[in-house]
Every structure is written in structure tokens, then in C-alpha cells.
Design an enzyme around this catalytic site. Structure first.
Site, mmCIF file in Angstrom:
data_model
loop_
_atom_site.group_PDB
_atom_site.id
_atom_site.type_symbol
_atom_site.label_atom_id
_atom_site.label_comp_id
_atom_site.label_asym_id
_atom_site.label_seq_id
_atom_site.Cartn_x
_atom_site.Cartn_y
_atom_site.Cartn_z
ATOM 1 C CD GLU A 88 2.581 33.905 -66.892
ATOM 2 O OE1 GLU A 88 1.701 34.720 -67.198
ATOM 3 O OE2 GLU A 88 3.817 33.464 -68.154
ATOM 4 C CG HIS A 89 0.786 34.827 -62.308
ATOM 5 N ND1 HIS A 89 -0.615 34.062 -62.222
ATOM 6 C CD2 HIS A 89 0.838 36.129 -63.536
ATOM 7 C CE1 HIS A 89 -0.960 35.262 -63.372
ATOM 8 N NE2 HIS A 89 0.068 35.513 -64.242
ATOM 9 C CD GLN A 128 -4.900 24.517 -64.966
ATOM 10 O OE1 GLN A 128 -4.626 24.495 -63.879
ATOM 11 N NE2 GLN A 128 -6.055 23.907 -65.651
ATOM 12 C CG HIS A 156 -2.182 26.458 -60.197
ATOM 13 N ND1 HIS A 156 -2.105 26.672 -61.139
ATOM 14 C CD2 HIS A 156 -3.251 25.558 -60.708
ATOM 15 C CE1 HIS A 156 -2.469 26.372 -62.156
ATOM 16 N NE2 HIS A 156 -2.987 25.818 -62.385
ATOM 17 C CB CYS A 158 0.900 29.865 -57.033
ATOM 18 S SG CYS A 158 -0.255 29.742 -57.605
#
Length: 198
Positions: A88-89, A128, A156, A158
Site C-alpha cells: 500500500e505504500h 505483510q 517485495h 518496493c
């Protein structure tokens, strides 16, 4: 006969998202009207609805749709459940595997329902840590088991594509409840999910 695929999406959401992604492409310096990008806003709009369909699913209803009374109290484990989610970031994917166990207290559910619960919560914008506890919470609420354990291992994008750019890092999160708070039970679960069956 020409190939056609039928999928159903919310028309209002699709239209709104298409407009937004058209503007995003332009803001990035691209030409949204060039041939290769003409259908991109629509494709992304539909992809994002698919990737976040978990908002419209009910984990408890899924478990209860195949809930059976059974007089067993041995540990049930479903491991190596593939998962794909969106951080979500940065709205970039993370992916990996979930390992889930519960000890029945009069009720069991279909094994596929455990995997579906993972999909319900992973198909949302997530972190997570929260994903791990949401899966545990749904199983606990629906089955009232003697204990629940959830471990997730994920990579991830990201972290891999931007920022620190560490390609081989794996994030592990865990949540335990009931009997799994006892060292012996938790150790048995962790040993079993680490074991490779021939």
C-alpha cells in the site's frame, strides 16, 4: 470465429480509473494516445480491480460455506500457499507463500477455503504484517479453534526495484494464537512447515 473473452468489471470504476491512468501517463511524459498506449488505461483499470477484488469478498462467509463438525483435535496445516499482493505504500507487488495451521475445536473447513482466505486479504492494498494477522483473525472468528498459526514469507518489489534495491531479501512475518502460543506446539508447527516431504 474471432476470439473473445468475457470479464465483468464495475463500469463506473473502470471509467474513472481509465481517466486517471490516462492522466498519469501524460504526467510521466508519455503520449497516452500513441498506438502502444491507447488501451493501457483500460487494461490497468481492469487489472487494478482484479488485484484488489478482496475488498468485495468475505473471508468468514468463505470458511462457513464449507464448515463441518468433526471430532478431531490434531493440527491441520496448509503450507506453501502462493500469494500475490500490492504494497500500500508504493502500490508495487509483493509475493511469496503463506503457511497456515489450526487445531480444531469441533469444526473444520475445506482445505481450499484456507487458501481462499489468503486471497481475500492479499487481493487488497496491504502490508505483510497486517495481512498475517487478518488471515489469523478470520480463521479464529469462523472456526473458534484451539489455536491458529500463520507464517508468511514474501519478496517485495518496493525493496527490489527501488529504494535499497536488495534482490534476495525475504520478509517473514508470523502470528500465533491459542495453543500455538505454547513453545512445544509452535515448534512442532515451524518444524513441519520447514520439512520437505519426499
Amino acid at each position: 470465429m474471432a476470439y473473445s473473452r468475457t470479464e465483468h468489471y464495475d463500469e463506473q470504476a473502470t471509467s474513472s480509473l481509465m481517466k486517471s491512468y490516462h492522466e498519469v501517463l501524460a504526467a510521466l511524459g508519455e503520449d497516452p494516445d500513441r498506438e502502444g498506449l491507447l488501451k493501457t488505461p483500460e487494461r490497468v483499470a481492469k487489472a487494478m480491480q482484479y488485484l484488489t477484488q478482496g475488498y468485495h469478498l468475505d473471508a468468514n462467509a468463505i470458511i462457513n460455506s464449507a464448515k463441518f463438525h468433526e471430532d478431531v483435535s490434531e493440527m491441520i496445516i496448509v503450507k506453501d500457499i502462493e500469494l500475490f499482493s500490492m504494497c500500500e505504500h508504493h502500490m508495487l507487488p509483493f509475493f511469496g507463500k503463506a503457511h497456515i495451521a489450526y487445531i480444531p475445536n469441533g469444526w473444520i473447513t475445506g482445505l481450499s477455503k484456507i487458501a481462499r482466505v489468503v486471497d481475500v486479504f492479499s487481493r487488497r492494498l496491504q502490508v505483510q504484517e497486517r495481512l498475517t494477522t487478518q488471515i489469523l483473525g478470520a480463521i479464529k472468528e469462523s472456526l473458534n479453534p484451539l489455536g491458529v498459526a500463520v507464517v508468511i514469507e514474501a519478496k517485495h518489489l518496493c525493496m527490489m526495484m527501488r529504494g535499497v534495491q536488495k534482490q534476495n531479501s525475504v520478509t517473514t512475518t508470523s502470528a500465533f494464537d491459542g495453543e500455538f502460543l505454547k513453545n512445544a506446539t509452535r515448534s512442532e508447527f515451524l518444524k513441519l512447515i520447514s520439512a520437505k516431504l519426499d
